[in-house]
Design a protein around this motif. Structure first.
Motif, PDB file in Angstrom:
ATOM      1  N   PHE A   5      -0.255  -1.108   0.057  1.00 20.57           N
ATOM      2  CA  PHE A   5      -0.018  -0.161  -0.177  1.00 20.57           C
ATOM      3  C   PHE A   5       1.025   1.150  -0.016  1.00 20.57           C
ATOM      4  O   PHE A   5       2.133   1.368   0.557  1.00 20.57           O
ATOM      5  CB  PHE A   5      -0.858  -0.033   1.311  1.00 20.57           C
ATOM      6  CG  PHE A   5      -0.608  -1.130   2.288  1.00 20.57           C
ATOM      7  CD1 PHE A   5      -1.197  -1.919   2.185  1.00 20.57           C
ATOM      8  CD2 PHE A   5       0.188  -1.133   3.453  1.00 20.57           C
ATOM      9  CE1 PHE A   5      -1.050  -3.196   2.990  1.00 20.57           C
ATOM     10  CE2 PHE A   5       0.085  -1.936   4.137  1.00 20.57           C
ATOM     11  CZ  PHE A   5      -0.493  -2.740   4.002  1.00 20.57           C
ATOM     12  N   LYS A   7       1.406   5.622  -0.773  1.00 18.89           N
ATOM     13  CA  LYS A   7       0.569   7.373  -0.610  1.00 18.89           C
ATOM     14  C   LYS A   7       2.114   8.125  -0.613  1.00 18.89           C
ATOM     15  O   LYS A   7       3.081   7.947  -0.304  1.00 18.89           O
ATOM     16  CB  LYS A   7       0.291   7.704   0.665  1.00 18.89           C
ATOM     17  CG  LYS A   7      -0.144   9.035   1.628  1.00 18.89           C
ATOM     18  CD  LYS A   7      -0.637   8.673   2.431  1.00 18.89           C
ATOM     19  CE  LYS A   7      -1.117  10.083   2.691  1.00 18.89           C
ATOM     20  NZ  LYS A   7      -1.892  10.338   4.619  1.00 18.89           N
ATOM     21  N   SER A  94       5.319   3.631   0.973  1.00 21.17           N
ATOM     22  CA  SER A  94       4.987   2.465   0.461  1.00 21.17           C
ATOM     23  C   SER A  94       5.389   1.470   1.672  1.00 21.17           C
ATOM     24  O   SER A  94       6.252   1.339   2.240  1.00 21.17           O
ATOM     25  CB  SER A  94       5.200   1.941  -0.488  1.00 21.17           C
ATOM     26  OG  SER A  94       5.305   2.603  -1.932  1.00 21.17           O
ATOM     27  N   ASP A  97       2.280  -5.591   1.962  1.00 18.65           N
ATOM     28  CA  ASP A  97       0.827  -6.816   2.540  1.00 18.65           C
ATOM     29  C   ASP A  97       1.906  -7.555   2.862  1.00 18.65           C
ATOM     30  O   ASP A  97       1.358  -8.327   2.017  1.00 18.65           O
ATOM     31  CB  ASP A  97       0.355  -5.901   1.333  1.00 18.65           C
ATOM     32  CG  ASP A  97      -0.912  -6.944   2.403  1.00 18.65           C
ATOM     33  OD1 ASP A  97      -1.601  -7.892   3.001  1.00 18.65           O
ATOM     34  OD2 ASP A  97      -2.006  -6.765   1.584  1.00 18.65           O
ATOM     35  N   ARG A 118      -1.123  -6.267   9.197  1.00 19.18           N
ATOM     36  CA  ARG A 118      -1.254  -4.877   7.597  1.00 19.18           C
ATOM     37  C   ARG A 118      -2.656  -3.923   8.178  1.00 19.18           C
ATOM     38  O   ARG A 118      -2.278  -2.936   7.251  1.00 19.18           O
ATOM     39  CB  ARG A 118      -2.505  -6.374   6.967  1.00 19.18           C
ATOM     40  CG  ARG A 118      -3.440  -5.186   5.488  1.00 19.18           C
ATOM     41  CD  ARG A 118      -4.565  -5.822   4.948  1.00 19.18           C
ATOM     42  NE  ARG A 118      -3.897  -6.923   3.925  1.00 19.18           N
ATOM     43  CZ  ARG A 118      -4.945  -7.637   3.156  1.00 19.18           C
ATOM     44  NH1 ARG A 118      -6.645  -7.768   3.821  1.00 19.18           N
ATOM     45  NH2 ARG A 118      -4.626  -8.216   2.298  1.00 19.18           N
ATOM     46  N   ASP A 119      -3.355  -3.855   9.230  1.00 19.59           N
ATOM     47  CA  ASP A 119      -3.881  -3.100   9.363  1.00 19.59           C
ATOM     48  C   ASP A 119      -2.392  -2.014   9.922  1.00 19.59           C
ATOM     49  O   ASP A 119      -2.974  -0.926   9.802  1.00 19.59           O
ATOM     50  CB  ASP A 119      -5.461  -3.718  10.966  1.00 19.59           C
ATOM     51  CG  ASP A 119      -6.212  -4.745   9.857  1.00 19.59           C
ATOM     52  OD1 ASP A 119      -6.378  -4.358   8.942  1.00 19.59           O
ATOM     53  OD2 ASP A 119      -7.185  -5.068  10.707  1.00 19.59           O
ATOM     54  N   LYS A 122      -1.181  -0.405   7.398  1.00 18.10           N
ATOM     55  CA  LYS A 122      -2.218   0.731   6.323  1.00 18.10           C
ATOM     56  C   LYS A 122      -2.919   1.522   7.489  1.00 18.10           C
ATOM     57  O   LYS A 122      -2.913   2.967   6.687  1.00 18.10           O
ATOM     58  CB  LYS A 122      -3.407   0.123   6.408  1.00 18.10           C
ATOM     59  CG  LYS A 122      -3.861  -0.722   5.351  1.00 18.10           C
ATOM     60  CD  LYS A 122      -5.500  -1.866   5.181  1.00 18.10           C
ATOM     61  CE  LYS A 122      -4.869  -2.309   3.410  1.00 18.10           C
ATOM     62  NZ  LYS A 122      -6.122  -2.326   3.041  1.00 18.10           N
ATOM     63  N   LYS A 123      -2.656   1.948   8.739  1.00  9.18           N
ATOM     64  CA  LYS A 123      -2.602   3.171   9.403  1.00  9.18           C
ATOM     65  C   LYS A 123      -1.538   3.672   9.365  1.00  9.18           C
ATOM     66  O   LYS A 123      -1.420   5.514   9.533  1.00  9.18           O
ATOM     67  CB  LYS A 123      -2.772   2.411  10.286  1.00  9.18           C
ATOM     68  CG  LYS A 123      -2.973   3.726  11.965  1.00  9.18           C
ATOM     69  CD  LYS A 123      -4.018   3.550  13.217  1.00  9.18           C
ATOM     70  CE  LYS A 123      -3.960   4.442  13.960  1.00  9.18           C
ATOM     71  NZ  LYS A 123      -4.278   5.932  13.268  1.00  9.18           N
ATOM     72  N   SER A 126      -1.897   6.030   6.416  1.00 10.69           N
ATOM     73  CA  SER A 126      -3.087   6.581   6.249  1.00 10.69           C
ATOM     74  C   SER A 126      -2.128   7.750   7.113  1.00 10.69           C
ATOM     75  O   SER A 126      -3.170   9.056   6.951  1.00 10.69           O
ATOM     76  CB  SER A 126      -4.400   5.926   6.841  1.00 10.69           C
ATOM     77  OG  SER A 126      -4.706   5.749   8.195  1.00 10.69           O
TER      78      SER A 126
END
Length: 129
Positions: A5, A7, A94, A97, A118-119, A122-123, A126
């Motif tokens: 993931f 950004k 990045s 995952d 993973r969670d 991702k946090k 973000s």
């Protein structure tokens, strides 16, 4: 399924590295390794490469849990987070995952841990401004 993931952030490269490191810390990760790919490629093969840093991140509690479930899981640790600057000076962050990377391991308990990691990752991504 993507293996990462990512950004794009509105920060200079060094500030993005600091922000990624701080976000990892806030979410229970430490940085075990830091690989400066630009510097390494220049020293080893004499090429110029864009700023590209690999942070080897680890959440000790979840890493311990994974290691107790699968003794070879260390081959997939730590979780890599990449900060890179593209040609247009945009900086992208990045994270791997872990669900994608561990999907070939047939262990439902490990899948549960991978989902937790993973969670959190991702946090981490973000939360970076």
């Amino acid at each position: 399924m993507s293996y990462h993931f990512s950004k794009t952030v509105g920060l200079p490269f060094d500030a993005a590295v600091a922000a990624a490191t701080e976000s990892l810390k806030k979410n229970g990760f430490g940085v075990l390794t830091q690989i400066d790919v630009k510097d390494t490629l220049h020293k080893k093969i004499g090429v110029d490469f864009r700023p590209y840093l690999i942070l080897g991140a680890c959440n000790p509690k979840l890493a311990y849990e994974a290691l107790t479930l699968e003794d070879k899981i260390g081959t997939m640790l730590p979780c890599n987070v990449v900060v890179q600057q593209h040609r247009d000076n945009e900086v992208e962050i990045s994270a791997v995952d872990p669900v994608a990377s561990m999907s070939s391991i047939d262990n439902p308990n490990l899948a549960r841990v991978a989902n937790q990691v993973r969670d959190l990752l991702k946090k981490v991504i973000s939360d970076i401004a």
